[in-house]
Design a protein around this motif. Structure first.
Motif, PDB file in Angstrom:
ATOM      1  N   ALA A  11     -11.745 -10.981   8.697  1.00  0.00           N
ATOM      2  CA  ALA A  11     -10.942 -11.054   7.468  1.00  0.00           C
ATOM      3  C   ALA A  11     -11.601 -11.896   6.384  1.00  0.00           C
ATOM      4  O   ALA A  11     -11.443 -11.617   5.198  1.00  0.00           O
ATOM      5  CB  ALA A  11      -9.556 -11.613   7.801  1.00  0.00           C
TER       6      ALA A  11
ATOM      7  N   GLY B 298     -10.789 -17.688   1.225  1.00  0.00           N
ATOM      8  CA  GLY B 298     -11.708 -18.150   0.180  1.00  0.00           C
ATOM      9  C   GLY B 298     -11.005 -18.971  -0.883  1.00  0.00           C
ATOM     10  O   GLY B 298     -11.634 -19.741  -1.608  1.00  0.00           O
ATOM     11  N   GLY B 299      -9.704 -18.770  -1.014  1.00  0.00           N
ATOM     12  CA  GLY B 299      -8.918 -19.545  -1.978  1.00  0.00           C
ATOM     13  C   GLY B 299      -9.010 -19.041  -3.407  1.00  0.00           C
ATOM     14  O   GLY B 299      -8.446 -19.648  -4.324  1.00  0.00           O
TER      15      GLY B 299
ATOM     16  N   LYS C  62     -15.317   1.621 -11.427  1.00  0.00           N
ATOM     17  CA  LYS C  62     -14.275   0.695 -11.913  1.00  0.00           C
ATOM     18  C   LYS C  62     -14.407   0.561 -13.423  1.00  0.00           C
ATOM     19  O   LYS C  62     -15.518   0.468 -13.935  1.00  0.00           O
ATOM     20  CB  LYS C  62     -14.492  -0.654 -11.228  1.00  0.00           C
ATOM     21  CG  LYS C  62     -13.752  -1.845 -11.808  1.00  0.00           C
ATOM     22  CD  LYS C  62     -14.040  -3.082 -10.951  1.00  0.00           C
ATOM     23  CE  LYS C  62     -13.547  -4.365 -11.553  1.00  0.00           C
ATOM     24  NZ  LYS C  62     -13.835  -5.535 -10.698  1.00  0.00           N
TER      25      LYS C  62
ATOM     26  N   VAL D 290      -5.769 -20.427  -7.592  1.00  0.00           N
ATOM     27  CA  VAL D 290      -5.313 -20.119  -8.951  1.00  0.00           C
ATOM     28  C   VAL D 290      -3.789 -20.207  -8.993  1.00  0.00           C
ATOM     29  O   VAL D 290      -3.200 -20.829  -9.889  1.00  0.00           O
ATOM     30  CB  VAL D 290      -5.800 -18.707  -9.384  1.00  0.00           C
ATOM     31  CG1 VAL D 290      -5.220 -18.335 -10.741  1.00  0.00           C
ATOM     32  CG2 VAL D 290      -7.322 -18.647  -9.408  1.00  0.00           C
TER      33      VAL D 290
ATOM     34  N   ALA E 160      -4.640  -3.940  -8.183  1.00  0.00           N
ATOM     35  CA  ALA E 160      -5.952  -3.963  -8.832  1.00  0.00           C
ATOM     36  C   ALA E 160      -7.066  -4.464  -7.921  1.00  0.00           C
ATOM     37  O   ALA E 160      -8.216  -4.533  -8.346  1.00  0.00           O
ATOM     38  CB  ALA E 160      -5.881  -4.834 -10.085  1.00  0.00           C
TER      39      ALA E 160
ATOM     40  N   GLY F 181      -8.493 -11.586   2.121  1.00  0.00           N
ATOM     41  CA  GLY F 181      -7.742 -12.175   0.998  1.00  0.00           C
ATOM     42  C   GLY F 181      -7.254 -11.107   0.037  1.00  0.00           C
ATOM     43  O   GLY F 181      -6.141 -11.186  -0.487  1.00  0.00           O
TER      44      GLY F 181
ATOM     45  N   ILE G 253     -10.804  -7.910 -13.936  1.00  0.00           N
ATOM     46  CA  ILE G 253      -9.848  -7.208 -13.087  1.00  0.00           C
ATOM     47  C   ILE G 253      -9.800  -5.758 -13.571  1.00  0.00           C
ATOM     48  O   ILE G 253      -9.775  -5.510 -14.772  1.00  0.00           O
ATOM     49  CB  ILE G 253      -8.440  -7.857 -13.200  1.00  0.00           C
ATOM     50  CG1 ILE G 253      -8.483  -9.334 -12.806  1.00  0.00           C
ATOM     51  CG2 ILE G 253      -7.408  -7.102 -12.361  1.00  0.00           C
ATOM     52  CD1 ILE G 253      -8.817  -9.639 -11.382  1.00  0.00           C
TER      53      ILE G 253
ATOM     54  N   LEU H  84       2.595  -7.083   6.492  1.00  0.00           N
ATOM     55  CA  LEU H  84       2.458  -8.175   7.464  1.00  0.00           C
ATOM     56  C   LEU H  84       3.823  -8.833   7.703  1.00  0.00           C
ATOM     57  O   LEU H  84       4.587  -9.052   6.753  1.00  0.00           O
ATOM     58  CB  LEU H  84       1.517  -9.260   6.937  1.00  0.00           C
ATOM     59  CG  LEU H  84       0.027  -8.954   6.842  1.00  0.00           C
ATOM     60  CD1 LEU H  84      -0.710 -10.163   6.263  1.00  0.00           C
ATOM     61  CD2 LEU H  84      -0.547  -8.574   8.205  1.00  0.00           C
TER      62      LEU H  84
HETATM   63  C1  LIG Z   1     -12.328 -15.595 -11.644  1.00  0.00           C
HETATM   64  C2  LIG Z   1     -11.771 -14.592 -10.655  1.00  0.00           C
HETATM   65  C3  LIG Z   1     -12.236 -13.289 -10.697  1.00  0.00           C
HETATM   66  C4  LIG Z   1     -11.725 -12.352  -9.790  1.00  0.00           C
HETATM   67  N1  LIG Z   1     -12.212 -11.066  -9.848  1.00  0.00           N
HETATM   68  C5  LIG Z   1     -11.739 -10.139  -8.979  1.00  0.00           C
HETATM   69  C6  LIG Z   1     -12.226  -8.806  -9.023  1.00  0.00           C
HETATM   70  O1  LIG Z   1     -13.089  -8.450  -9.825  1.00  0.00           O
HETATM   71  N2  LIG Z   1     -11.719  -7.928  -8.124  1.00  0.00           N
HETATM   72  C7  LIG Z   1     -10.761  -8.285  -7.195  1.00  0.00           C
HETATM   73  O2  LIG Z   1     -10.346  -7.451  -6.393  1.00  0.00           O
HETATM   74  N3  LIG Z   1     -10.289  -9.557  -7.141  1.00  0.00           N
HETATM   75  C8  LIG Z   1     -10.738 -10.487  -8.001  1.00  0.00           C
HETATM   76  N4  LIG Z   1     -10.266 -11.752  -7.954  1.00  0.00           N
HETATM   77  C9  LIG Z   1      -9.217 -12.092  -6.989  1.00  0.00           C
HETATM   78  C10 LIG Z   1      -9.755 -12.611  -5.637  1.00  0.00           C
HETATM   79  O3  LIG Z   1     -11.077 -13.087  -5.751  1.00  0.00           O
HETATM   80  C11 LIG Z   1      -9.740 -11.508  -4.562  1.00  0.00           C
HETATM   81  O4  LIG Z   1      -8.429 -11.001  -4.393  1.00  0.00           O
HETATM   82  C12 LIG Z   1     -10.270 -11.990  -3.213  1.00  0.00           C
HETATM   83  O5  LIG Z   1     -10.471 -10.863  -2.394  1.00  0.00           O
HETATM   84  C13 LIG Z   1      -9.346 -12.976  -2.515  1.00  0.00           C
HETATM   85  O6  LIG Z   1      -9.983 -13.373  -1.316  1.00  0.00           O
HETATM   86  P1  LIG Z   1      -9.883 -14.891  -0.800  1.00  0.00           P
HETATM   87  O7  LIG Z   1     -10.572 -14.953   0.519  1.00  0.00           O
HETATM   88  O8  LIG Z   1     -10.343 -15.834  -1.842  1.00  0.00           O
HETATM   89  O9  LIG Z   1      -8.293 -15.011  -0.590  1.00  0.00           O
HETATM   90  P2  LIG Z   1      -7.314 -16.250  -0.730  1.00  0.00           P
HETATM   91  O10 LIG Z   1      -7.177 -16.668  -2.140  1.00  0.00           O
HETATM   92  O11 LIG Z   1      -7.643 -17.304   0.265  1.00  0.00           O
HETATM   93  O12 LIG Z   1      -5.975 -15.506  -0.250  1.00  0.00           O
HETATM   94  C14 LIG Z   1      -5.446 -14.432  -1.002  1.00  0.00           C
HETATM   95  C15 LIG Z   1      -4.113 -13.996  -0.371  1.00  0.00           C
HETATM   96  O13 LIG Z   1      -4.344 -13.481   0.937  1.00  0.00           O
HETATM   97  C16 LIG Z   1      -3.666 -14.275   1.918  1.00  0.00           C
HETATM   98  N5  LIG Z   1      -4.584 -14.356   3.060  1.00  0.00           N
HETATM   99  C17 LIG Z   1      -5.876 -14.782   3.057  1.00  0.00           C
HETATM  100  N6  LIG Z   1      -6.410 -14.643   4.282  1.00  0.00           N
HETATM  101  C18 LIG Z   1      -5.443 -14.130   5.076  1.00  0.00           C
HETATM  102  C19 LIG Z   1      -5.383 -13.756   6.460  1.00  0.00           C
HETATM  103  N7  LIG Z   1      -6.436 -13.875   7.268  1.00  0.00           N
HETATM  104  N8  LIG Z   1      -4.229 -13.255   6.937  1.00  0.00           N
HETATM  105  C20 LIG Z   1      -3.148 -13.097   6.116  1.00  0.00           C
HETATM  106  N9  LIG Z   1      -3.141 -13.435   4.806  1.00  0.00           N
HETATM  107  C21 LIG Z   1      -4.282 -13.937   4.298  1.00  0.00           C
HETATM  108  C22 LIG Z   1      -3.382 -15.604   1.221  1.00  0.00           C
HETATM  109  O14 LIG Z   1      -2.274 -16.287   1.750  1.00  0.00           O
HETATM  110  C23 LIG Z   1      -3.113 -15.138  -0.201  1.00  0.00           C
HETATM  111  O15 LIG Z   1      -1.826 -14.627  -0.321  1.00  0.00           O
HETATM  112  C24 LIG Z   1     -10.756 -12.731  -8.834  1.00  0.00           C
HETATM  113  C25 LIG Z   1     -10.307 -14.068  -8.790  1.00  0.00           C
HETATM  114  C26 LIG Z   1     -10.816 -14.986  -9.695  1.00  0.00           C
HETATM  115  C27 LIG Z   1     -10.326 -16.412  -9.632  1.00  0.00           C
END
Ligand SMILES: Cc1cc2nc3c(=O)[nH]c(=O)nc-3n(C[C@H](O)[C@H](O)[C@H](O)COP(=O)(O)OP(=O)(O)OC[C@H]3O[C@@H](n4cnc5c(N)ncnc54)[C@H](O)[C@@H]3O)c2cc1C
Length: 295
Positions: free
Chosen positions: A68, A27-28, A177, A33, A114, A106, A186, A155
């Motif tokens: 995932a 999802g990024g 939470k 960030v 957290a 992610g 967070i 991993l």
């Molecule tokens: C404004 C904001 C608010 C947020 N609020 C919360 C919150 O309330 N609670 C919370 O828990 N998080 C929060 N987050 C953090 C984030 O949204 C979460 O951690 C989310 O689950 C990340 O998922 P993603 O798919 O976007 O991961 P990504 O950003 O794409 O990746 C996250 C990490 O996982 C790795 N990764 C992704 N996919 C894989 C895969 N298939 N295999 C191996 N490694 C992988 C990436 O390399 C990176 O290190 C927030 C972020 C922002 C910007």
């Protein structure tokens, strides 16, 4: 910086084998960030968004295999029945925009203490597995072995998370939470609880109160023994204040919180006891309701 865009899962694994330092992008919502703030400068980004099977889930009645990259918004809409604890946690993540992009894969990849997905995954039991794959093959990592340190996981450099295997809930689950405000926050600390009447066990997960997400093993064991010893699963009698209080105390004892910008260690300990008592009371009330209506 190289930008790798595999079209298939096999291509993604081959790319990760060839470029082990490439940073996966789902999802990024964490990755972008970190890139924007220059926290990381990886030699390559491995964009997984064309690999459609990562956004699929299946349920064979016993286990949900959650791709995932299935976003939180779909977990809330589609999986509240089989995965109620995870769906509750998903509701508290970020904002609608973040929930539309962010994923459990992610959250596991980032492995922040957290992260909100971790407490319900731990609480779902010891049969939760992270499916990690590489060109060498697939292995199932028990959730208890997945978190290895602050923002570190087990991993290997050439592995990607394909899915998470989570048993379908067999009893009530809860998630709580605490943040410094009501949304987009967070966790200061978090707690997940699952009752497992089929096995007579209780699962817990502590978030943001130790270097890694962790379970409160003694609290789980205390409740398992108490529920079995007093025949409570069968009778559905109230737990009583002493049992609830002791459970909260044991959950707190399992934590190892620190003082930081979001809260003090003392406050986290206090809050954990409160959340443990509340979630247990809610879940036990739900369980009593279930057995009453089934009778
Ligand atoms: C404004 C904001 C608010 C947020 N609020 C919360 C919150 O309330 N609670 C919370 O828990 N998080 C929060 N987050 C953090 C984030 O949204 C979460 O951690 C989310 O689950 C990340 O998922 P993603 O798919 O976007 O991961 P990504 O950003 O794409 O990746 C996250 C990490 O996982 C790795 N990764 C992704 N996919 C894989 C895969 N298939 N295999 C191996 N490694 C992988 C990436 O390399 C990176 O290190 C927030 C972020 C922002 C910007």
């Amino acid at each position: 910086m190289e930008f790798l865009r595999p079209a298939t899962w096999d291509e993604a694994l081959a790319a990760k084998a060839e470029h082990p330092a490439a940073l996966p992008l789902a999802g990024g919502t964490d990755v972008m960030v970190e890139l924007n703030f220059d926290v990381r400068r990886p030699p390559a980004v491995l964009d997984l968004n064309r690999v459609t099977e990562l956004t699929e889930w299946s349920d064979d009645g016993a286990v949900v295999r959650l791709g995932a990259a299935v976003p939180y918004s779909r977990i809330i809409a589609e999986l509240s029945g089989p995965l109620p604890g995870l769906a509750l946690a998903a509701r508290t993540v970020g904002s609608p925009q973040i929930r539309n992009r962010g994923s459990v894969g992610g959250n596991l990849g980032a492995a922040s203490p957290a992260g909100d997905a971790h407490p319900p995954l731990l609480a779902a039991g010891r049969d939760v597995f992270v499916e990690a794959a590489s060109v060498r093959g697939t292995r199932l990592i028990p959730i208890d072995d997945f978190y290895t340190g602050v923002k570190r996981n087990s991993l290997a450099a050439d592995e990607l998370i394909r899915a998470v295997r989570i048993p379908v809930a067999d009893g009530p689950q809860q998630f709580s939470k605490i943040g410094t405000r009501n949304a987009m926050v967070i966790a200061v600390c978090a707690f997940g609880l699952a009752l497992h009447p089929r096995t007579g066990t209780v699962g817990t997960g502590i978030g943001s109160a130790a270097p890694t997400p962790r379970r409160a093993a003694e609290a789980e064991e205390y409740l398992r023994e108490t529920l079995a010893g007093r025949g409570l699963w069968r009778s559905g009698e109230p737990l009583g204040t002493e049992v609830v209080r002791r459970f909260g105390e044991l959950v707190t004892a399992a934590a190892a919180p620190i003082d930081d910008v979001r809260g003090t260690a003392d406050y986290r300990r206090h809050a954990l006891a409160v959340m443990a008592r509340r979630t247990l009371t809610w879940a036990w009330n739900d369980y009593r309701e279930q057995i009453r209506s089934a009778a």
